[in-house]
Design a protein around this motif. Structure first.
Motif, PDB file in Angstrom:
ATOM      1  N   ARG A 163     -14.920 -57.149 -51.493  1.00 13.70           N
ATOM      2  CA  ARG A 163     -14.372 -57.929 -50.480  1.00 13.70           C
ATOM      3  C   ARG A 163     -13.783 -57.370 -49.340  1.00 13.70           C
ATOM      4  O   ARG A 163     -13.057 -56.628 -49.337  1.00 13.70           O
ATOM      5  CB  ARG A 163     -13.409 -59.048 -51.450  1.00 13.70           C
ATOM      6  N   LEU A 164     -14.316 -57.956 -48.200  1.00 12.83           N
ATOM      7  CA  LEU A 164     -13.520 -57.728 -46.772  1.00 12.83           C
ATOM      8  C   LEU A 164     -12.662 -58.778 -46.560  1.00 12.83           C
ATOM      9  O   LEU A 164     -13.138 -59.951 -46.493  1.00 12.83           O
ATOM     10  CB  LEU A 164     -14.757 -57.495 -45.861  1.00 12.83           C
ATOM     11  N   ASN A 165     -11.729 -58.410 -45.901  1.00 13.74           N
ATOM     12  CA  ASN A 165     -10.691 -59.205 -45.406  1.00 13.74           C
ATOM     13  C   ASN A 165     -10.092 -58.819 -44.071  1.00 13.74           C
ATOM     14  O   ASN A 165     -10.461 -57.560 -44.201  1.00 13.74           O
ATOM     15  CB  ASN A 165      -9.535 -59.799 -46.195  1.00 13.74           C
ATOM     16  N   VAL A 178     -21.613 -59.875 -41.679  1.00 10.04           N
ATOM     17  CA  VAL A 178     -21.631 -58.665 -42.715  1.00 10.04           C
ATOM     18  C   VAL A 178     -23.074 -58.498 -43.199  1.00 10.04           C
ATOM     19  O   VAL A 178     -23.455 -59.273 -43.739  1.00 10.04           O
ATOM     20  CB  VAL A 178     -20.620 -58.784 -43.672  1.00 10.04           C
ATOM     21  N   LEU A 179     -23.407 -57.184 -42.683  1.00 11.38           N
ATOM     22  CA  LEU A 179     -24.853 -57.051 -43.238  1.00 11.38           C
ATOM     23  C   LEU A 179     -24.673 -55.843 -44.199  1.00 11.38           C
ATOM     24  O   LEU A 179     -24.039 -54.781 -44.050  1.00 11.38           O
ATOM     25  CB  LEU A 179     -25.902 -56.406 -42.115  1.00 11.38           C
ATOM     26  N   ARG A 180     -25.544 -55.842 -45.248  1.00 15.82           N
ATOM     27  CA  ARG A 180     -25.454 -54.764 -46.306  1.00 15.82           C
ATOM     28  C   ARG A 180     -26.714 -53.907 -45.837  1.00 15.82           C
ATOM     29  O   ARG A 180     -28.128 -54.594 -45.704  1.00 15.82           O
ATOM     30  CB  ARG A 180     -25.872 -55.235 -47.649  1.00 15.82           C
TER      31      ARG A 180
END
Length: 181
Positions: A163-165, A178-180
Protein backbone atom coordinates in the motif's frame (compact mmCIF):
# COMPACT_ATOMS: atom_id res chain seq x y z
CA UNK A 1 -34.39 47.17 -69.29
CA UNK A 2 -35.04 48.14 -65.63
CA UNK A 3 -36.11 44.60 -64.78
CA UNK A 4 -32.96 43.23 -66.44
CA UNK A 5 -30.83 45.64 -64.37
CA UNK A 6 -32.64 44.57 -61.20
CA UNK A 7 -32.07 40.90 -62.09
CA UNK A 8 -28.38 41.57 -62.69
CA UNK A 9 -28.14 43.28 -59.30
CA UNK A 10 -29.96 40.34 -57.65
CA UNK A 11 -27.47 37.89 -59.19
CA UNK A 12 -24.55 39.98 -57.91
CA UNK A 13 -26.06 40.03 -54.43
CA UNK A 14 -26.51 36.26 -54.56
CA UNK A 15 -22.90 35.76 -55.65
CA UNK A 16 -21.82 37.80 -52.61
CA UNK A 17 -23.92 35.68 -50.25
CA UNK A 18 -26.34 38.51 -49.52
CA UNK A 19 -29.51 36.43 -49.62
CA UNK A 20 -31.87 38.94 -48.00
CA UNK A 21 -31.13 41.62 -50.57
CA UNK A 22 -31.26 39.02 -53.36
CA UNK A 23 -34.75 38.01 -52.24
CA UNK A 24 -35.81 41.66 -51.96
CA UNK A 25 -34.65 42.37 -55.53
CA UNK A 26 -36.45 39.28 -56.83
CA UNK A 27 -39.64 40.22 -55.00
CA UNK A 28 -39.44 43.73 -56.49
CA UNK A 29 -38.98 42.23 -59.96
CA UNK A 30 -41.94 39.91 -59.43
CA UNK A 31 -44.06 42.86 -58.29
CA UNK A 32 -43.35 44.48 -61.67
CA UNK A 33 -43.41 41.31 -63.75
CA UNK A 34 -45.34 38.61 -61.88
CA UNK A 35 -44.28 35.05 -62.57
CA UNK A 36 -41.17 35.94 -64.57
CA UNK A 37 -39.34 32.62 -64.64
CA UNK A 38 -35.79 33.94 -64.20
CA UNK A 39 -36.78 35.92 -61.10
CA UNK A 40 -38.77 32.99 -59.67
CA UNK A 41 -35.80 30.64 -60.18
CA UNK A 42 -33.35 33.13 -58.68
CA UNK A 43 -35.63 33.64 -55.67
CA UNK A 44 -35.87 29.87 -55.15
CA UNK A 45 -32.08 29.52 -55.48
CA UNK A 46 -31.51 32.31 -52.94
CA UNK A 47 -33.92 30.62 -50.52
CA UNK A 48 -32.16 27.25 -50.86
CA UNK A 49 -28.71 28.77 -50.40
CA UNK A 50 -29.94 30.81 -47.44
CA UNK A 51 -31.25 27.66 -45.75
CA UNK A 52 -27.95 25.84 -46.33
CA UNK A 53 -26.00 28.79 -44.98
CA UNK A 54 -28.17 29.01 -41.89
CA UNK A 55 -27.66 25.29 -41.24
CA UNK A 56 -23.88 25.77 -41.55
CA UNK A 57 -23.98 28.73 -39.18
CA UNK A 58 -26.05 26.79 -36.64
CA UNK A 59 -23.29 24.16 -36.70
CA UNK A 60 -20.69 26.89 -36.08
CA UNK A 61 -22.76 28.27 -33.19
CA UNK A 62 -22.99 24.78 -31.67
CA UNK A 63 -19.21 24.39 -31.88
CA UNK A 64 -18.70 27.79 -30.22
CA UNK A 65 -21.05 26.79 -27.38
CA UNK A 66 -18.99 23.59 -26.97
CA UNK A 67 -15.82 25.77 -26.94
CA UNK A 68 -14.45 23.97 -30.02
CA UNK A 69 -13.22 27.21 -31.50
CA UNK A 70 -10.60 25.80 -33.87
CA UNK A 71 -13.19 23.56 -35.51
CA UNK A 72 -15.70 26.45 -35.49
CA UNK A 73 -13.19 28.67 -37.33
CA UNK A 74 -12.64 25.98 -39.98
CA UNK A 75 -16.38 25.45 -40.45
CA UNK A 76 -17.08 29.19 -40.55
CA UNK A 77 -14.50 29.77 -43.27
CA UNK A 78 -15.88 26.82 -45.24
CA UNK A 79 -19.38 28.31 -44.94
CA UNK A 80 -18.05 31.70 -46.07
CA UNK A 81 -16.39 30.16 -49.13
CA UNK A 82 -19.45 28.12 -50.01
CA UNK A 83 -22.22 30.57 -49.19
CA UNK A 84 -20.60 34.00 -49.07
CA UNK A 85 -19.00 35.83 -46.20
CA UNK A 86 -21.45 38.68 -45.70
CA UNK A 87 -22.43 39.28 -42.08
CA UNK A 88 -19.90 36.89 -40.52
CA UNK A 89 -17.58 39.49 -38.99
CA UNK A 90 -19.00 39.15 -35.45
CA UNK A 91 -18.68 35.36 -35.47
CA UNK A 92 -15.14 35.61 -36.86
CA UNK A 93 -14.16 38.09 -34.15
CA UNK A 94 -15.69 36.01 -31.34
CA UNK A 95 -13.85 32.89 -32.50
CA UNK A 96 -10.55 34.69 -33.17
CA UNK A 97 -10.66 36.45 -29.78
CA UNK A 98 -11.24 33.16 -27.95
CA UNK A 99 -8.46 31.36 -29.81
CA UNK A 100 -6.17 34.35 -29.21
CA UNK A 101 -6.81 34.33 -25.45
CA UNK A 102 -6.21 30.56 -25.30
CA UNK A 103 -3.00 30.83 -27.34
CA UNK A 104 -1.76 33.60 -25.02
CA UNK A 105 -2.29 31.26 -22.05
CA UNK A 106 -0.35 28.51 -23.86
CA UNK A 107 2.49 30.98 -24.46
CA UNK A 108 2.55 31.72 -20.72
CA UNK A 109 2.49 27.97 -20.03
CA UNK A 110 5.54 27.49 -22.24
CA UNK A 111 7.40 30.15 -20.28
CA UNK A 112 6.52 28.41 -17.02
CA UNK A 113 7.60 25.08 -18.49
CA UNK A 114 11.05 26.43 -19.43
CA UNK A 115 11.46 27.61 -15.80
CA UNK A 116 10.44 24.16 -14.53
CA UNK A 117 7.21 25.42 -12.98
CA UNK A 118 5.05 22.44 -13.90
CA UNK A 119 2.01 23.29 -11.75
CA UNK A 120 1.76 26.72 -13.36
CA UNK A 121 2.29 25.18 -16.80
CA UNK A 122 -0.56 22.74 -16.31
CA UNK A 123 -2.78 25.43 -14.80
CA UNK A 124 -2.36 27.75 -17.82
CA UNK A 125 -3.00 24.87 -20.22
CA UNK A 126 -6.20 23.95 -18.37
CA UNK A 127 -7.31 27.58 -18.53
CA UNK A 128 -6.60 27.63 -22.27
CA UNK A 129 -8.65 24.46 -22.77
CA UNK A 130 -11.53 25.98 -20.81
CA UNK A 131 -11.63 28.73 -23.43
CA UNK A 132 -10.80 26.61 -26.48
CA UNK A 133 -11.38 22.91 -25.86
CA UNK A 134 -9.80 21.83 -29.15
CA UNK A 135 -6.56 23.80 -28.95
CA UNK A 136 -4.05 21.10 -29.81
CA UNK A 137 -1.00 23.07 -28.61
CA UNK A 138 -2.43 23.11 -25.07
CA UNK A 139 -3.09 19.37 -25.18
CA UNK A 140 0.43 18.62 -26.44
CA UNK A 141 1.97 20.82 -23.76
CA UNK A 142 0.01 19.03 -21.03
CA UNK A 143 1.17 15.69 -22.39
CA UNK A 144 4.79 16.87 -22.36
CA UNK A 145 4.54 18.25 -18.80
CA UNK A 146 3.98 15.42 -16.36
CA UNK A 147 2.93 16.46 -12.86
CA UNK A 148 5.60 16.57 -10.18
CA UNK A 149 6.12 13.33 -8.26
CA UNK A 150 4.05 12.90 -5.11
CA UNK A 151 5.67 14.06 -1.91
CA UNK A 152 6.06 12.16 1.36
CA UNK A 153 5.30 8.73 -0.05
CA UNK A 154 4.93 6.07 2.59
CA UNK A 155 5.01 2.33 1.89
CA UNK A 156 3.24 -0.30 3.94
CA UNK A 157 3.79 -3.94 3.13
CA UNK A 158 0.82 -6.18 3.80
CA UNK A 159 0.25 -9.86 3.03
CA UNK A 160 -0.17 -10.08 -0.74
CA UNK A 161 0.00 -6.34 -1.44
CA UNK A 162 1.90 -3.13 -1.00
CA UNK A 163 0.00 0.00 0.00
CA UNK A 164 1.37 3.39 -1.06
CA UNK A 165 0.12 6.58 0.55
CA UNK A 166 0.90 10.24 -0.05
CA UNK A 167 -0.85 13.56 0.58
CA UNK A 168 -3.39 14.63 -2.03
CA UNK A 169 -2.04 17.07 -4.59
CA UNK A 170 -3.31 20.61 -4.20
CA UNK A 171 -3.97 20.82 -7.93
CA UNK A 172 -7.20 19.47 -9.33
CA UNK A 173 -6.97 17.08 -12.23
CA UNK A 174 -3.61 15.63 -11.18
CA UNK A 175 -3.70 11.86 -11.19
CA UNK A 176 -0.91 9.39 -10.53
CA UNK A 177 -0.71 5.93 -12.01
CA UNK A 178 1.31 3.27 -10.22
CA UNK A 179 2.79 0.65 -12.53
CA UNK A 180 4.22 -2.65 -11.42
CA UNK A 181 7.33 -3.60 -13.33
Amino acid sequence: PIVQAMLKQAREELAGGRFVTTKAHCESILAIWPGWEQAVELLADASRRSEKREASLRQVDRLVRERKLVEARIDLEAAARQHGGAGLETKRKTIADGIGRAEALVAQARQFQTRGQIDETLDRCRQALQICADLESARRLIMSSPPPPPESVSVRILPGLVRLNWPVSGKSGVLYRVLRK
